[in-house]
Structures are given as structure tokens and as C-alpha cells.
Design a protein around this motif. Structure first.
Motif, mmCIF file in Angstrom:
data_model
loop_
_atom_site.group_PDB
_atom_site.id
_atom_site.type_symbol
_atom_site.label_atom_id
_atom_site.label_comp_id
_atom_site.label_asym_id
_atom_site.label_seq_id
_atom_site.Cartn_x
_atom_site.Cartn_y
_atom_site.Cartn_z
ATOM 1 N N PRO A 420 4.032 -5.523 4.328
ATOM 2 C CA PRO A 420 2.730 -4.863 4.148
ATOM 3 C C PRO A 420 1.645 -5.597 4.951
ATOM 4 C CG PRO A 420 3.839 -5.109 2.043
ATOM 5 C CD PRO A 420 4.634 -5.916 3.033
ATOM 6 N N GLU A 427 -5.192 -0.348 4.987
ATOM 7 C CA GLU A 427 -4.064 -1.199 4.628
ATOM 8 C C GLU A 427 -2.801 -0.365 4.519
ATOM 9 O OE1 GLU A 427 -4.182 -3.073 0.839
ATOM 10 O OE2 GLU A 427 -4.815 -1.283 -0.238
ATOM 11 N N SER A 428 -1.669 -1.030 4.642
ATOM 12 C CA SER A 428 -0.375 -0.384 4.485
ATOM 13 C C SER A 428 0.453 -1.192 3.499
ATOM 14 C CB SER A 428 0.357 -0.290 5.829
ATOM 15 O OG SER A 428 1.697 0.123 5.628
ATOM 16 N N THR A 430 3.414 -0.271 2.597
ATOM 17 C CA THR A 430 4.824 -0.064 2.942
ATOM 18 C C THR A 430 5.250 -0.824 4.192
ATOM 19 O OG1 THR A 430 4.350 1.857 4.341
ATOM 20 C CG2 THR A 430 4.699 2.274 1.985
ATOM 21 N N LEU A 433 2.238 2.472 9.078
ATOM 22 C CA LEU A 433 0.984 3.229 9.051
ATOM 23 C C LEU A 433 0.994 4.245 10.182
ATOM 24 C CD1 LEU A 433 -1.969 3.518 7.905
ATOM 25 C CD2 LEU A 433 -2.652 1.908 9.708
#
Length: 454
Positions: A420, A427-428, A430, A433
Motif C-alpha cells: 500500500p 492513497e492506495s 491495495t 491505483l
């Protein structure tokens, strides 16, 4: 549909090349010979004496005609009575139709008059092309715009938004009808004029100077150091020459932000596909250490060096001509603390900025590019130090080049995991993005961040 600002009378040159003559020359090269629109147009404008207003007109005609090519070709349905033999005729018809339909402040009579002059100028001796052009354009004006039946959704959207049917179907299959329509509509909007302010400059002072110079800047909704300008021409400014900023799309600026640079350690970073160097420079601005920039073409690395010199980070940048797929044969295992792979891709996120891409790519291209992208990742993954970070990015929105590449890479390289990441404004959770082209008018972009387990 795009509306034009009031356009001035064209200035005739000693070479007898008006804005529309340069437009037609460029379109012949692009539509008939497969030349790149930006290179052909820039070369023509560079050697002309056109005013800024007329350069803008030529640019508008060239890119607008290419952008709406399928739509404009469809308008010729039922109007072409004979086979077109002279290669200038179709580009002339298309650019004339573009002006009639989209540049509503240019009178139709002016478009017809200029088209007739160009037909006589570009036609062969005793050519009757001007009569063909005149007849077809007058017939179109009487009839008006036509579109396919809306019941045939794929064909209707393909013609209306001027996108090949395979791509319309691809968008619908992957994102649904509503999102597909939103993306298709957005890619025909004008591209933004965005810049990234150097991390080595005072962002607020640069922003204020942009205001004073009339660029009417607005801060980006995506990236902390990016600003969107009201118009182009920034490359002629002192701010550009002094290395205070670089021309870069907001979404592209996010890629380097995905790294967690540590100013307390010396970073050795590899930019595996670096040209023209925007991200190389951005990395160098933000590290204590050095960047090795690769590109398969030596001449493209000159542009990387030029950008690094202008942006005052050349002392941190080393360039090397190298196919990233063979990088593991040149560098040592574990040599780099961080690696960026801004991979060669289809460019499907740049349809607004590079309109001809929509006509030159196919679904098979996405699959072929995936193989290249995975080969590059396989090669450079060997060069990453344990606990190091690898950021993979493309300017494409396709599943084949993005999510599927990530999935296949992780399956083959179990030592890596998605990590992440937080950006200045996004933000990501996972580790992946995706920015879609209908998101605030940005370029489409994909970012994935990996960590090599220790």
C-alpha cells in the motif's frame, strides 16, 4: 462539441503557406503516410512565419480532424459519388468538415473559399478536385450531421465519439455502459496544460510568478506540486528555462510519489524506461543518492540529460543505452534500492492528448505489450535489493497491461508482494491505483507498488 474562439484573418507568407495550408500538409503526412501528428506539425510550425493565433488555428484543425476522424468520415456517407484518387482530397474534405461542424465562429463561406483555394494549390494540373470539394461540402451543409441508429449502441458510440468499435466494446465489457460513455465523452475534451513545480524550488513563489505572467494557474487536485495553466507556451518562459518547473501531467507526477524515499540513506535508483526523463528528474530531486536512467535509444537519452541539466539534477543522473529486458545482464543482483518501470504501453490513457492512438492500437497490441512488460519486470526484478521497492506504471487503462501484469508477475515472483502507498492527495490500500481519463480531465494512468521481502 468543442467551440472555437474568434479566429483572426490568416497571414499569407512569402512561401504562400497559410495556417490551413500547413494543416493540410500535416494531415496528408499523418493520414496518408502514417507520420506522427505532433512531430509533423511542430516541424511545419517551426519553419513558418505564422502568428501565434494562426499557429493555434493550425494546431486546432490538425488535432481536431485527427480526433474526430471516424465521425468526419461518416459524414461523407452518401456524398462521395466518385472514387477519390488525389491524396490531398480526403484530408482536405475532413479538415473542412471539422471547421464547418466544430468551429462555429468561422463562416461556412470562408471554409468553402479556403477549401477551393487549397484544392487548386494542391491539385494536379487540370485537376477538377476543387469542384469535387465544393460540391461535397455544399451538399453536406444542406444535409447536416448524421449518426447511426442509437439502437446499434456500439456503432453509434463509435461514430459519435470517434473511437473504433473494438475499444467501445472493451470499455463497456470492463466498466459498464455508464462509465464507458463517461470515458468516451471525456477523451474528446481539450487536454490540460499542466506543470510540475520542482521540489528544489519554492512552490508558492513559482505559483505566484505564474499568476503574474498571466497563466492563471490552479493547484492540482491530484498532486501537491502540480499546477494547471490556462494556456500553453510555458516552455518559452524564464521559469521553464531556469528549471523551476517541467511540463508533466498530474497523473504522471503521482508515479514517483509512490516511493518512500529515505533522506537518511543513500539511494541507488534505477529508472528502467526513462525517456524523456520527467520521472528521472523527479526522482533525483527527492533523493540523497543517484539515479541510473535507461532507454533503448541513445538519442532519447540526450533528452533525459537535457532535462536533468535544466532541472539542476544532472550530477545525480547517469544514463545508459540499454534494453530494459536485458538489464540483468549488465547490472549486479541487488544493486538498486528502488526501481521504476514506467513501461512501454499502448497509451490508451492518452487518447485526449494523442488522438491518433485510438486508430493505431488493437486488442492484440495489448496482449503483445503485456509480454514485453512482463519480460522487463522479470529482468529488473533481479536487480532489486532485499526490502527494496519496485514501482510499475503505465499510461494505459487496459486490464491486460495493468492488473493482469501485476497478477502474473506476482505468480512468477513469489518473493514480491504489493505494498500500500500514500500520495500527497491520494492513497492506495491495495498497492494498485488507476486514474481514469474522466477523472477531472487527467490522463489515464496506472501505478502498482511492490516490495521485495527480505
Amino acid at each position: 462539441m468543442v467551440k472555437a474562439a474568434s479566429l483572426p484573418q490568416e497571414k499569407k507568407l512569402s512561401t504562400n503557406k497559410s495556417a490551413r495550408a500547413i494543416s493540410l500538409e500535416t494531415l496528408i503526412k499523418v493520414l496518408q503516410n502514417g507520420s506522427y501528428s505532433n512531430i509533423s506539425l511542430n516541424n511545419s510550425l517551426k519553419h513558418s512565419d505564422l502568428s501565434i493565433a494562426d499557429q493555434n488555428l493550425a494546431t486546432r484543425i490538425v488535432y481536431g480532424t485527427i480526433q474526430y476522424r471516424l465521425f468526419l468520415e461518416y459524414q461523407l456517407t452518401g456524398l462521395l459519388k466518385t472514387k477519390i484518387t488525389e491524396k490531398y482530397l480526403k484530408p482536405l474534405l475532413l479538415m473542412s468538415l471539422y471547421q464547418i461542424i466544430f468551429l462555429d465562429k468561422v463562416p461556412n463561406r470562408a471554409v468553402l473559399d479556403e477549401a477551393n483555394k487549397l484544392a487548386k494549390q494542391f491539385g494536379k494540373h487540370h485537376s477538377s478536385g476543387y469542384r469535387v470539394v465544393n460540391g461535397i461540402l455544399r451538399a453536406f451543409i444542406r444535409r447536416g450531421v448524421i449518426l447511426p441508429d442509437e439502437k446499434d449502441t456500439i456503432k453509434y458510440l463509435s461514430i459519435k465519439e470517434s473511437v473504433p468499435e473494438w475499444l467501445v466494446k472493451y470499455l463497456i465489457d470492463n466498466w459498464g455502459m455508464q462509465k464507458a460513455q463517461s470515458v468516451l465523452s471525456s477523451i474528446n475534451d481539450p487536454a490540460k496544460n499542466s506543470v510540475r513545480i520542482s521540489s528544489l524550488a519554492d512552490r508558492n513563489k513559482v505559483f505566484d510568478q505564474l499568476k503574474k505572467e498571466g497563466y492563471q494557474p490552479e493547484w492540482s487536485n491530484l498532486s501537491l506540486n502540480d499546477a494547471v495553466l490556462s494556456h500553453g507556451g510555458i516552455s518559452e518562459s524564464d521559469l521553464f528555462e531556469q528549471g523551476k518547473l517541467i511540463i508533466q501531467d498530474e497523473a504522471a507526477s503521482l508515479v514517483v510519489e509512490a516511493f518512500d524515499f529515505d533522506q537518511n540513506q543513500t539511494e541507488h535508483v534505477l529508472d528502467a524506461c526513462s525517456a524523456p526523463g520527467g520521472k528521472t528528474v523527479q526522482i533525483a530531486e527527492n533523493i540523497h543518492g543517484d539515479v541510473t536512467a535507461l532507454d533503448i535509444h541513445e538519442k532519447k537519452l540526450r533528452l533525459v540529460k537535457e532535462n536533468a541539466r535544466r532541472m539542476h539534477v544532472l550530477d545525480k543522473v547517469t544514463t545508459k543505452a540499454c534494453d530494459a529486458r536485458k538489464a540483468h545482464e549488465i547490472f549486479k543482483a541487488g544493486e538498486f534500492t528502488k526501481i521504476l518501470v514506467d513501461a512501454p504501453c499502448s497509451g490508451l490513457g492518452l487518447l485526449r492528448r494523442k488522438p491518433e492512438i485510438r486508430y493505431t492500437k488493437s486488442l492484440q497490441d495489448l496482449r503483445n505489450l503485456q509480454k514485453i512488460q512482463l519480460t522487463i519486470l522479470d529482468s529488473i526484478s533481479k536487480l532489486l535489493k532485499a526490502e527494496g521497492e519496485l514501482v510499475y506504471s503505465t499510461c494505459s487503462i487496459s486490464m491486460e497491461e495493468n492488473e493482469e501484469v501485476v497478477k502474473r508477475f506476482l505468480r512468477i515472483h513469489p518473493g514480491f508482494e504489493l505494498k500500500p502507498f500514500s500520495l500527497s492527495k491520494l492513497e492506495s490500500k491495495t498497492g494498485m491505483l488507476k486514474i481514469m481519463p474522466d477523472q477531472d480531465g487527467n490522463d489515464g494512468f496506472f501505478i502498482a507498488k511492490f516490495r521485495l521481502r527480505g
